[in-house]
Write a protein that holds these residues in place. Structure first.
Motif, PDB file in Angstrom:
ATOM      1  N   GLU A  18       0.813  -1.213   0.000  1.00 26.13           N
ATOM      2  CA  GLU A  18       0.000   0.000   0.000  1.00 26.13           C
ATOM      3  C   GLU A  18       0.850   1.268   0.000  1.00 26.13           C
ATOM      4  OE1 GLU A  18      -3.206   0.031  -0.567  1.00 26.13           O
ATOM      5  OE2 GLU A  18      -3.358  -2.154  -0.507  1.00 26.13           O
ATOM      6  N   GLU A  19       2.065   1.200   0.536  1.00 32.31           N
ATOM      7  CA  GLU A  19       2.928   2.386   0.592  1.00 32.31           C
ATOM      8  C   GLU A  19       3.566   2.713  -0.755  1.00 32.31           C
ATOM      9  OE1 GLU A  19       5.807   2.281   3.730  1.00 32.31           O
ATOM     10  OE2 GLU A  19       4.324   1.610   5.196  1.00 32.31           O
ATOM     11  N   ILE A  24       2.625  -7.823  -6.408  1.00 31.62           N
ATOM     12  CA  ILE A  24       3.177  -9.094  -6.876  1.00 31.62           C
ATOM     13  C   ILE A  24       2.031 -10.089  -6.887  1.00 31.62           C
ATOM     14  CG2 ILE A  24       5.525  -8.637  -6.088  1.00 31.62           C
ATOM     15  CD1 ILE A  24       5.028 -10.617  -3.826  1.00 31.62           C
ATOM     16  N   SER A  25       2.086 -11.019  -7.808  1.00 33.14           N
ATOM     17  CA  SER A  25       0.995 -11.976  -7.938  1.00 33.14           C
ATOM     18  C   SER A  25       1.517 -13.303  -8.451  1.00 33.14           C
ATOM     19  CB  SER A  25      -0.082 -11.424  -8.878  1.00 33.14           C
ATOM     20  OG  SER A  25       0.470 -11.049 -10.111  1.00 33.14           O
ATOM     21  N   MET A  65      12.204  -4.607   1.477  1.00 30.94           N
ATOM     22  CA  MET A  65      11.871  -4.974   2.861  1.00 30.94           C
ATOM     23  C   MET A  65      10.471  -5.579   2.938  1.00 30.94           C
ATOM     24  SD  MET A  65      14.608  -4.447   4.468  1.00 30.94           S
ATOM     25  CE  MET A  65      14.021  -4.729   6.118  1.00 30.94           C
ATOM     26  N   TRP A  66       9.520  -5.020   2.193  1.00 31.98           N
ATOM     27  CA  TRP A  66       8.158  -5.559   2.162  1.00 31.98           C
ATOM     28  C   TRP A  66       8.168  -6.966   1.568  1.00 31.98           C
ATOM     29  CZ3 TRP A  66       5.227  -6.280  -2.494  1.00 31.98           C
ATOM     30  CH2 TRP A  66       3.930  -6.711  -2.278  1.00 31.98           C
ATOM     31  N   LEU A  67       8.887  -7.149   0.462  1.00 31.11           N
ATOM     32  CA  LEU A  67       8.985  -8.468  -0.156  1.00 31.11           C
ATOM     33  C   LEU A  67       9.640  -9.466   0.798  1.00 31.11           C
ATOM     34  CD1 LEU A  67       8.363 -10.058  -2.688  1.00 31.11           C
ATOM     35  CD2 LEU A  67      10.526  -9.278  -3.644  1.00 31.11           C
ATOM     36  N   TYR A  68      10.664  -9.030   1.497  1.00 36.47           N
ATOM     37  CA  TYR A  68      11.334  -9.874   2.483  1.00 36.47           C
ATOM     38  C   TYR A  68      10.348 -10.303   3.578  1.00 36.47           C
ATOM     39  CZ  TYR A  68      14.707 -11.305   6.042  1.00 36.47           C
ATOM     40  OH  TYR A  68      15.402 -12.014   6.988  1.00 36.47           O
ATOM     41  N   ASP A  69       9.501  -9.381   4.016  1.00 35.07           N
ATOM     42  CA  ASP A  69       8.533  -9.683   5.078  1.00 35.07           C
ATOM     43  C   ASP A  69       7.471 -10.697   4.660  1.00 35.07           C
ATOM     44  OD1 ASP A  69       9.811  -7.983   6.844  1.00 35.07           O
ATOM     45  OD2 ASP A  69       8.419  -6.308   6.513  1.00 35.07           O
ATOM     46  N   ILE A  70       7.103 -10.699   3.381  1.00 33.56           N
ATOM     47  CA  ILE A  70       6.026 -11.593   2.936  1.00 33.56           C
ATOM     48  C   ILE A  70       6.511 -12.796   2.141  1.00 33.56           C
ATOM     49  CG2 ILE A  70       4.343  -9.700   2.914  1.00 33.56           C
ATOM     50  CD1 ILE A  70       4.518  -9.860  -0.203  1.00 33.56           C
TER      51      ILE A  70
END
Length: 85
Positions: A18-19, A24-25, A65-70
């Motif tokens: 959202e930021e 990604i899908s 960082m977002w990709l790393y988290d999910i």
């Protein structure tokens, strides 16, 4: 060889930052193997509505960082669709 048929291109799962607007899908074309797609990026207009999708381009540290988290959730979802090799 037949051309691309959008009816056969199916979105199986999706995550959106959202930021930064990065999406990604997991996509599957016909009976092919599901694969991870990075992008597009969907930014917001001043009125809060979505702008037209654009290429993901280069990833910022916030995107990484977002990709790393999910990534574990994404990996588990994709693994469940592909199965063991």
């Amino acid at each position: 060889m037949a051309g691309y048929d959008p009816e056969q291109d199916k979105k199986k799962a999706e995550w959106k930052n959202e930021e930064t607007g990065l999406v990604i899908s997991i996509m599957q074309y016909g009976q092919g193997e599901p694969k991870l797609q990075i992008g597009p990026r969907i930014l917001k207009k001043k009125d809060g509505s979505d702008r037209a999708p654009m290429k993901a381009g280069r990833l910022s540290v916030e995107d990484v960082m977002w990709l790393y988290d999910i990534i574990d959730e994404v990996k588990d979802e994709l693994s469940g669709m592909v199965g063991p090799e």
